[in-house]
Motif scaffolding. Structure first.
Motif, PDB file in Angstrom:
ATOM      1  N   LEU A 184      35.791  48.218  42.300  1.00 55.96           N
ATOM      2  CA  LEU A 184      37.038  48.866  41.883  1.00 55.96           C
ATOM      3  C   LEU A 184      38.244  48.285  42.615  1.00 55.96           C
ATOM      4  CD1 LEU A 184      35.916  52.570  41.499  1.00 55.96           C
ATOM      5  CD2 LEU A 184      36.753  51.058  39.698  1.00 55.96           C
ATOM      6  N   ARG A 185      38.108  48.012  43.910  1.00 59.69           N
ATOM      7  CA  ARG A 185      39.206  47.394  44.666  1.00 59.69           C
ATOM      8  C   ARG A 185      39.556  46.031  44.076  1.00 59.69           C
ATOM      9  NH1 ARG A 185      36.689  49.810  48.928  1.00 59.69           N
ATOM     10  NH2 ARG A 185      35.486  47.961  49.471  1.00 59.69           N
ATOM     11  N   ARG A 186      38.522  45.254  43.748  1.00 58.14           N
ATOM     12  CA  ARG A 186      38.735  43.930  43.162  1.00 58.14           C
ATOM     13  C   ARG A 186      39.400  44.061  41.779  1.00 58.14           C
ATOM     14  NH1 ARG A 186      34.382  42.011  44.646  1.00 58.14           N
ATOM     15  NH2 ARG A 186      33.050  42.701  42.936  1.00 58.14           N
ATOM     16  N   LYS A 187      38.931  45.018  40.986  1.00 67.81           N
ATOM     17  CA  LYS A 187      39.510  45.253  39.656  1.00 67.81           C
ATOM     18  C   LYS A 187      40.987  45.603  39.773  1.00 67.81           C
ATOM     19  CE  LYS A 187      39.024  48.390  35.680  1.00 67.81           C
ATOM     20  NZ  LYS A 187      38.178  49.409  35.054  1.00 67.81           N
ATOM     21  N   ILE A 188      41.334  46.493  40.694  1.00 71.56           N
ATOM     22  CA  ILE A 188      42.722  46.917  40.866  1.00 71.56           C
ATOM     23  C   ILE A 188      43.583  45.760  41.361  1.00 71.56           C
ATOM     24  CG2 ILE A 188      44.240  48.412  42.247  1.00 71.56           C
ATOM     25  CD1 ILE A 188      41.845  50.487  42.008  1.00 71.56           C
ATOM     26  N   ALA A 189      43.075  44.990  42.326  1.00 68.38           N
ATOM     27  CA  ALA A 189      43.821  43.831  42.823  1.00 68.38           C
ATOM     28  C   ALA A 189      44.079  42.838  41.695  1.00 68.38           C
ATOM     29  CB  ALA A 189      43.069  43.158  43.964  1.00 68.38           C
ATOM     30  N   ASP A 190      43.064  42.585  40.871  1.00 68.83           N
ATOM     31  CA  ASP A 190      43.229  41.672  39.731  1.00 68.83           C
ATOM     32  C   ASP A 190      44.256  42.206  38.745  1.00 68.83           C
ATOM     33  OD1 ASP A 190      41.325  39.998  40.836  1.00 68.83           O
ATOM     34  OD2 ASP A 190      39.710  40.630  39.481  1.00 68.83           O
ATOM     35  N   LEU A 191      44.215  43.508  38.474  1.00 71.85           N
ATOM     36  CA  LEU A 191      45.155  44.101  37.520  1.00 71.85           C
ATOM     37  C   LEU A 191      46.594  44.018  38.017  1.00 71.85           C
ATOM     38  CD1 LEU A 191      43.245  47.314  36.383  1.00 71.85           C
ATOM     39  CD2 LEU A 191      43.729  45.281  35.025  1.00 71.85           C
ATOM     40  N   VAL A 192      46.795  44.298  39.280  1.00 65.33           N
ATOM     41  CA  VAL A 192      48.146  44.290  39.839  1.00 65.33           C
ATOM     42  C   VAL A 192      48.720  42.874  39.819  1.00 65.33           C
ATOM     43  CG1 VAL A 192      49.447  44.611  41.996  1.00 65.33           C
ATOM     44  CG2 VAL A 192      47.876  46.386  41.208  1.00 65.33           C
ATOM     45  N   GLU A 193      47.863  41.877  40.018  1.00 64.07           N
ATOM     46  CA  GLU A 193      48.335  40.497  40.109  1.00 64.07           C
ATOM     47  C   GLU A 193      48.343  39.756  38.775  1.00 64.07           C
ATOM     48  OE1 GLU A 193      45.751  38.962  43.108  1.00 64.07           O
ATOM     49  OE2 GLU A 193      46.488  40.385  44.597  1.00 64.07           O
ATOM     50  N   CYS A 194      47.818  40.360  37.707  1.00 64.33           N
ATOM     51  CA  CYS A 194      47.692  39.616  36.448  1.00 64.33           C
ATOM     52  C   CYS A 194      49.041  39.410  35.766  1.00 64.33           C
ATOM     53  CB  CYS A 194      46.702  40.292  35.507  1.00 64.33           C
ATOM     54  SG  CYS A 194      47.217  41.888  34.896  1.00 64.33           S
ATOM     55  N   ASP A 195      49.075  38.359  34.979  1.00 64.35           N
ATOM     56  CA  ASP A 195      50.255  37.980  34.215  1.00 64.35           C
ATOM     57  C   ASP A 195      49.943  38.222  32.740  1.00 64.35           C
ATOM     58  OD1 ASP A 195      52.284  36.723  32.844  1.00 64.35           O
ATOM     59  OD2 ASP A 195      51.965  34.754  33.750  1.00 64.35           O
ATOM     60  N   PRO A 196      50.688  39.108  32.070  1.00 61.62           N
ATOM     61  CA  PRO A 196      50.341  39.436  30.687  1.00 61.62           C
ATOM     62  C   PRO A 196      50.351  38.229  29.747  1.00 61.62           C
ATOM     63  CG  PRO A 196      52.428  40.453  31.306  1.00 61.62           C
ATOM     64  CD  PRO A 196      51.858  39.836  32.538  1.00 61.62           C
ATOM     65  N   VAL A 197      51.229  37.275  29.978  1.00 64.02           N
ATOM     66  CA  VAL A 197      51.292  36.116  29.101  1.00 64.02           C
ATOM     67  C   VAL A 197      50.107  35.184  29.347  1.00 64.02           C
ATOM     68  CG1 VAL A 197      52.663  34.087  28.465  1.00 64.02           C
ATOM     69  CG2 VAL A 197      53.791  36.279  28.898  1.00 64.02           C
ATOM     70  N   ARG A 198      49.804  34.918  30.601  1.00 57.15           N
ATOM     71  CA  ARG A 198      48.721  33.996  30.943  1.00 57.15           C
ATOM     72  C   ARG A 198      47.343  34.657  30.854  1.00 57.15           C
ATOM     73  NH1 ARG A 198      49.229  33.152  36.375  1.00 57.15           N
ATOM     74  NH2 ARG A 198      47.383  34.375  36.707  1.00 57.15           N
ATOM     75  N   ASP A 199      47.208  35.867  31.405  1.00 54.90           N
ATOM     76  CA  ASP A 199      45.904  36.519  31.522  1.00 54.90           C
ATOM     77  C   ASP A 199      45.579  37.446  30.357  1.00 54.90           C
ATOM     78  OD1 ASP A 199      45.617  35.285  34.026  1.00 54.90           O
ATOM     79  OD2 ASP A 199      46.595  36.954  35.045  1.00 54.90           O
TER      80      ASP A 199
END
Length: 185
Positions: A48-63
């Protein structure tokens, strides 16, 4: 109460999640009620920590993913995860969570959904948003279907305990959103 302070308290601000939201999102995602309503398989705290970190850092256009936090008076009350943003068809699957830490009302949920649709269609210029709702999550089903329409029912799709449960596919097109009466917007 003055009208200004009332409108300030009820105005919902949508913003991209930042690293300062990680602790709040971690609490929300690990709440047992959230897990029951949103997750189809258990995840460890590290996952869950990894999922949240990925979500916070994601770029809607790229990811093709994005997480928005909804606030009232600077206080987070909900979040929306744009799970799969398809920029070719301009569609997105959404996952919405009201804060499990404070009393949520159907009106607040409805207001968040309306604000989410506004961002999806007017800011991201999407053509359609859709969500999957488990049959046992009646509260979410009722809130979402005040704005969105049931498009399909996946019979016996999800195994829960000793039985299989239906899952509803609910969606709305930008044109349908824009044709809603002004009281909905």
């Amino acid at each position: 109460m003055k009208a200004d302070s009332l409108s300030h308290r009820t105005h919902i601000v949508a913003r991209r999640a930042t690293s300062r939201d990680k602790a709040v999102l971690q609490r929300w995602y690990t709440d047992p009620r959230t897990i029951e309503l949103m997750e189809d398989e258990p995840q460890s705290p590290a996952e869950l920590r990894r999922k949240i970190a990925d979500l916070v850092e994601c770029d809607p256009v790229r990811d093709g993913a994005c997480i928005l936090v909804f606030e009232i008076g600077g206080h987070p009350v909900a979040m929306a995860h744009f799970v799969r943003m398809n920029w070719t068809s301009r569609t997105a699957e959404i996952s919405v969570m009201l804060s499990p830490e404070e009393p949520g009302t159907p009106l607040r949920g409805y207001s968040v959904i309306c604000r989410l649709a506004q961002v999806a269609f007017n800011t991201f210029n999407l053509n359609k948003i859709y969500a999957f709702v488990y049959a046992h999550n009646l509260r979410s089903f009722r809130i979402l279907t005040r704005v969105m329409k049931v498009e399909a029912v996946l019979k016996g799709y999800l195994k829960r305990a000793d039985r299989f449960e239906d899952v509803y596919l609910i969606g709305i097109l930008a044109s349908e959103y824009r044709s809603l009466p002004s009281r909905h917007l």
